[in-house]
Design a protein around this motif. Structure first.
Motif, PDB file in Angstrom:
ATOM      1  N   ASP A 270       0.872  -1.182   0.000  1.00  9.16           N
ATOM      2  CA  ASP A 270       0.000   0.000   0.000  1.00  9.16           C
ATOM      3  C   ASP A 270       0.901   1.222   0.000  1.00  9.16           C
ATOM      4  OD1 ASP A 270      -2.262   1.613   0.009  1.00  9.16           O
ATOM      5  OD2 ASP A 270      -3.265   0.426   1.552  1.00  9.16           O
ATOM      6  N   LEU A 272       1.783   5.401   1.165  1.00  7.06           N
ATOM      7  CA  LEU A 272       1.686   6.398   2.229  1.00  7.06           C
ATOM      8  C   LEU A 272       2.201   7.705   1.661  1.00  7.06           C
ATOM      9  CD1 LEU A 272       0.919   6.411   5.300  1.00  7.06           C
ATOM     10  CD2 LEU A 272       3.360   6.394   5.755  1.00  7.06           C
ATOM     11  N   LEU A 276      -3.332  11.221   1.726  1.00  2.93           N
ATOM     12  CA  LEU A 276      -4.180  10.397   2.585  1.00  2.93           C
ATOM     13  C   LEU A 276      -4.707  11.202   3.764  1.00  2.93           C
ATOM     14  CD1 LEU A 276      -2.185   7.023   2.826  1.00  2.93           C
ATOM     15  CD2 LEU A 276      -3.823   7.752   1.083  1.00  2.93           C
ATOM     16  N   SER A 277      -5.927  10.901   4.160  1.00  2.00           N
ATOM     17  CA  SER A 277      -6.469  11.479   5.395  1.00  2.00           C
ATOM     18  C   SER A 277      -5.795  10.795   6.583  1.00  2.00           C
ATOM     19  CB  SER A 277      -7.981  11.252   5.463  1.00  2.00           C
ATOM     20  OG  SER A 277      -8.265   9.870   5.622  1.00  2.00           O
ATOM     21  N   GLN A 278      -5.969  11.362   7.763  1.00  5.98           N
ATOM     22  CA  GLN A 278      -5.343  10.755   8.935  1.00  5.98           C
ATOM     23  C   GLN A 278      -5.892   9.355   9.179  1.00  5.98           C
ATOM     24  OE1 GLN A 278      -2.724  12.136  10.531  1.00  5.98           O
ATOM     25  NE2 GLN A 278      -2.563  10.132  11.469  1.00  5.98           N
ATOM     26  N   ALA A 279      -7.196   9.167   8.961  1.00  7.96           N
ATOM     27  CA  ALA A 279      -7.790   7.838   9.162  1.00  7.96           C
ATOM     28  C   ALA A 279      -7.188   6.827   8.186  1.00  7.96           C
ATOM     29  CB  ALA A 279      -9.308   7.910   8.982  1.00  7.96           C
ATOM     30  N   GLN A 280      -6.975   7.264   6.945  1.00  5.71           N
ATOM     31  CA  GLN A 280      -6.370   6.373   5.957  1.00  5.71           C
ATOM     32  C   GLN A 280      -4.929   6.035   6.340  1.00  5.71           C
ATOM     33  OE1 GLN A 280      -7.150   8.955   2.589  1.00  5.71           O
ATOM     34  NE2 GLN A 280      -8.622   7.494   1.723  1.00  5.71           N
ATOM     35  N   ARG A 281      -4.194   7.035   6.787  1.00  6.37           N
ATOM     36  CA  ARG A 281      -2.804   6.794   7.210  1.00  6.37           C
ATOM     37  C   ARG A 281      -2.761   5.800   8.366  1.00  6.37           C
ATOM     38  NH1 ARG A 281       1.034  10.783   5.839  1.00  6.37           N
ATOM     39  NH2 ARG A 281       2.114  10.476   7.798  1.00  6.37           N
ATOM     40  N   ASP A 282      -3.643   5.981   9.333  1.00  4.56           N
ATOM     41  CA  ASP A 282      -3.674   5.084  10.485  1.00  4.56           C
ATOM     42  C   ASP A 282      -3.968   3.654  10.041  1.00  4.56           C
ATOM     43  OD1 ASP A 282      -3.134   7.200  12.129  1.00  4.56           O
ATOM     44  OD2 ASP A 282      -5.215   7.491  12.771  1.00  4.56           O
ATOM     45  N   ASP A 283      -4.904   3.506   9.103  1.00  4.00           N
ATOM     46  CA  ASP A 283      -5.255   2.174   8.615  1.00  4.00           C
ATOM     47  C   ASP A 283      -4.066   1.524   7.919  1.00  4.00           C
ATOM     48  OD1 ASP A 283      -7.193   0.010   7.779  1.00  4.00           O
ATOM     49  OD2 ASP A 283      -6.641   0.765   5.795  1.00  4.00           O
ATOM     50  N   VAL A 284      -3.390   2.290   7.045  1.00  6.28           N
ATOM     51  CA  VAL A 284      -2.225   1.754   6.336  1.00  6.28           C
ATOM     52  C   VAL A 284      -1.139   1.347   7.331  1.00  6.28           C
ATOM     53  CG1 VAL A 284      -0.332   2.330   4.763  1.00  6.28           C
ATOM     54  CG2 VAL A 284      -2.666   2.995   4.189  1.00  6.28           C
ATOM     55  N   ARG A 287      -1.895  -1.856   9.268  1.00  5.90           N
ATOM     56  CA  ARG A 287      -1.699  -3.059   8.451  1.00  5.90           C
ATOM     57  C   ARG A 287      -0.222  -3.328   8.202  1.00  5.90           C
ATOM     58  NH1 ARG A 287      -3.788  -2.798   3.349  1.00  5.90           N
ATOM     59  NH2 ARG A 287      -4.193  -0.559   3.406  1.00  5.90           N
TER      60      ARG A 287
END
Length: 583
Positions: A270, A272, A276-284, A287
């Motif tokens: 994936d 980085l 990316l939004s903060q939520a997307q960054r946290d998800d990446v 994982r």
């Protein structure tokens, strides 16, 4: 090695450190903490990523906070929101037993109203990015007039990202009498200038050799033509079945392209980047930390603040414009006592930059051959066999099915059974790499540097400086030269120029050659075939409010400054040859 109890920290902080499971300070903590506590002198601390810098400035800063006052007493500035969040998390953990201490993190990409409410409720420590912090100061929501301690973390990166004006404005509102702590991985001239501007007779500590990088990291490079860079990336990845690492790219668009292509080809990857939004960054990141992802494709900016200790590889899809950034990248692996490998995929115009890196870091860079398809298939086959041999067998459950399986396979000889078994898992690799081309580029005057089997000659080649002696095209002839009507006074630098051009171009991106940024205009080189696209796609574009125009460079517009310095930049990507399942 001392213990935290010997550093002079208050009991509440020692309890917080103990809860976190730390008993002995790192070297930078051992040097910095007593130095900060012993006097109010400013401090410059040079240390690589992963050496415990947050504890080095965070613990003594918290120690000096007056919890009876709700005024902001500590400001910590970081270049990215990811790093700001990580610092805030660490400081809260350190201060878990300190009653009355509050920290607030402020950064862009998040609701400013929520951050304002947190500041209104009172806090002693604020951690944030320069842009959001300055915004809050100007709104009169963040009062910095009582600041006692100012921390500039990753100071070199803040300058690289263009935060100089924001820093000037923020520091103008802070008291003259305060302790300024500057932490940086590298010490370029700009940091020395920053220290002179913002600090008063600072002490200086340094952990490890300056610009040396981690001791237990090997440095490898592969030389390919620019058009084969992506294919080389895949081969390097396939050659290392257990790879767990970061692929560094220059631009956000490039991270998206590379991650998309790798995903289509079946890799666990994936991206980085700053989109990316903060939520997307946290998800990446969740994982990635749990190893659901093998590879993270990232920009340097987005990767700041990542806290992962088990990376096996760092891959430089492009060498960074500032070679000191390479040291920072390579320090992402080989952490916490582990070993690691930093890999660079270069083209033939970049051999001189490898030599520059060797001189700067004092490390040997080992030239490797891009593996052939046959080599990769051999490695993957053995890895598959090892995986099968190490797989735990549930004897009780398997016994129910084994007789029928043995009967079904009874007509196959041992060798035939093995062939069929391997083919089930392996045919896609064999098909993909059948008749695979040799990707290794010849050139770059690499005589005397054939160390692809690990032989070393102290990082120097007898070929001298090679063919790149200031000639316009270096090792690859035929690069086309262009004039652009923006320059240094507009805030242009090589990285921003490449970003500007790549943002306007649709489809493939060119391989850049020399870039020469002048005060009012600039020159740059790209590989042939992009002339019409460049000129037409940039029409109507603006840079810092100025209309941009590009045209082929004429003889009378050539600069004699040599400002390009022979720099070379990353190239056009080439897609894979089809999907296949990772072995």
């Amino acid at each position: 090695m001392s213990t935290f109890h010997e550093l002079g920290l208050k009991q509440e902080l020692l309890q917080g450190v103990e809860i976190l499971g730390f008993s002995e300070p790192t070297k930078v903590q051992e040097l910095a903490i007593p130095t900060i506590l012993a006097s109010q002198r400013d401090l410059i601390a040079l240390a690589q990523t992963g050496t415990g810098k947050t504890g080095a400035f965070g613990l003594p800063s918290l120690h000096q906070v007056d919890t009876d006052s709700s005024a902001v007493q500590v400001l910590v500035l970081s270049p990215t929101r990811e790093l700001a969040i990580q610092i805030a998390k660490d400081l809260k953990a350190f201060a878990k037993k300190m009653k009355g201490l509050k920290t607030v993190a402020v950064y862009g990409g998040a609701n400013i109203s929520t951050q304002i409410r947190a500041l209104d409720n009172g806090c002693q420590v604020v951690i944030g990015t320069p842009g959001r912090m300055l915004d809050l100061i100007r709104r009169k929501k963040l009062d910095v007039r009582n600041v006692r301690t100012l921390v500039l973390d990753e100071a070199d990166e803040m300058l690289n990202m263009g935060f100089q004006d924001d820093l000037d404005a923020i520091l103008a509102d802070t008291p003259k009498e305060k302790q300024t702590l500057l932490f940086s991985a590298t010490m370029p001239k700009a940091i020395a200038k920053m220290a002179k501007k913002y600090m008063n007779n600072p002490e200086e500590i340094e952990v490890g050799e300056r610009n040396s990088g981690a001791k237990n990291v090997e440095h490898h490079y592969y030389m390919v033509h620019a058009k084969d860079r992506f294919e080389a990336l895949k081969r390097v990845t396939d050659m290392n079945p257990d790879i767990y690492g970061i692929v560094f790219c220059r631009t956000r668009r490039e991270t998206a392209e590379i991650a998309s292509k790798l995903n289509k080809d079946g890799y666990n990857v994936d991206l980085l980047n700053g989109d990316l939004s903060q939520a997307q960054r946290d998800d990446v990141m969740n994982r990635f930390r749990t190893k659901e992802l093998q590879l993270l494709v990232a920009t340097d900016v987005a990767a700041r603040g990542l806290d992962v200790n088990e990376l096996t590889h760092v891959i430089n899809y492009n060498l960074p414009d500032d070679l000191e950034v390479y040291i920072h990248r390579s320090g992402r692996t080989g952490r916490a006592g582990n070993s690691g490998v930093s890999i660079s995929i270069i083209h033939t115009r970049e051999t001189r930059r490898i030599r520059d890196l060797e001189r700067m870091s004092g490390k040997d860079f080992i030239k490797k051959e891009v593996p052939s398809g046959e080599e990769i298939c051999g490695i993957r086959m053995l890895d598959l066999i090892d995986t099968v041999k190490e797989t735990q067998v549930n004897e009780e459950q398997m016994s129910k099915f084994l007789p029928e399986a043995l009967e079904k396979l009874a007509d196959l000889e041992r060798d035939d059974l093995i062939k069929h078994f391997l083919s089930v898992e392996f045919n896609q690799f064999l098909d993909y790499y059948k008749n695979a081309n040799d990707l290794n580029a010849k050139g770059g005057n690499d005589r005397g540097r054939d160390r692809d089997r690990g032989s070393k000659n102290n990082g120097r080649d007898r070929g001298g400086r090679g063919n790149d002696r200031g000639g316009r095209h270096g090792d690859d002839s035929g690069y086309e030269r262009f004039f652009i009507n923006v320059g240094r006074r507009d805030g242009l630098n090589p990285v921003r120029m490449m970003g500007l051009i790549n943002e306007q171009l649709n489809g493939s991106k060119p391989d850049f050659g020399k870039i020469d940024v002048q005060n009012n205009f600039s020159f740059f080189e790209v590989e042939p075939g992009f002339s019409n696209d460049l000129i037409h796609s940039v029409k109507g574009a603006k840079f810092e409010g100025r209309d941009v125009a590009i045209e082929p460079a004429q003889q009378d517009k050539k600069s004699n400054s040599g400002g390009g310095g022979g720099r070379s930049f990353g190239g056009k990507r080439k897609g894979g040859k089809g999907k296949r399942r990772r072995g």
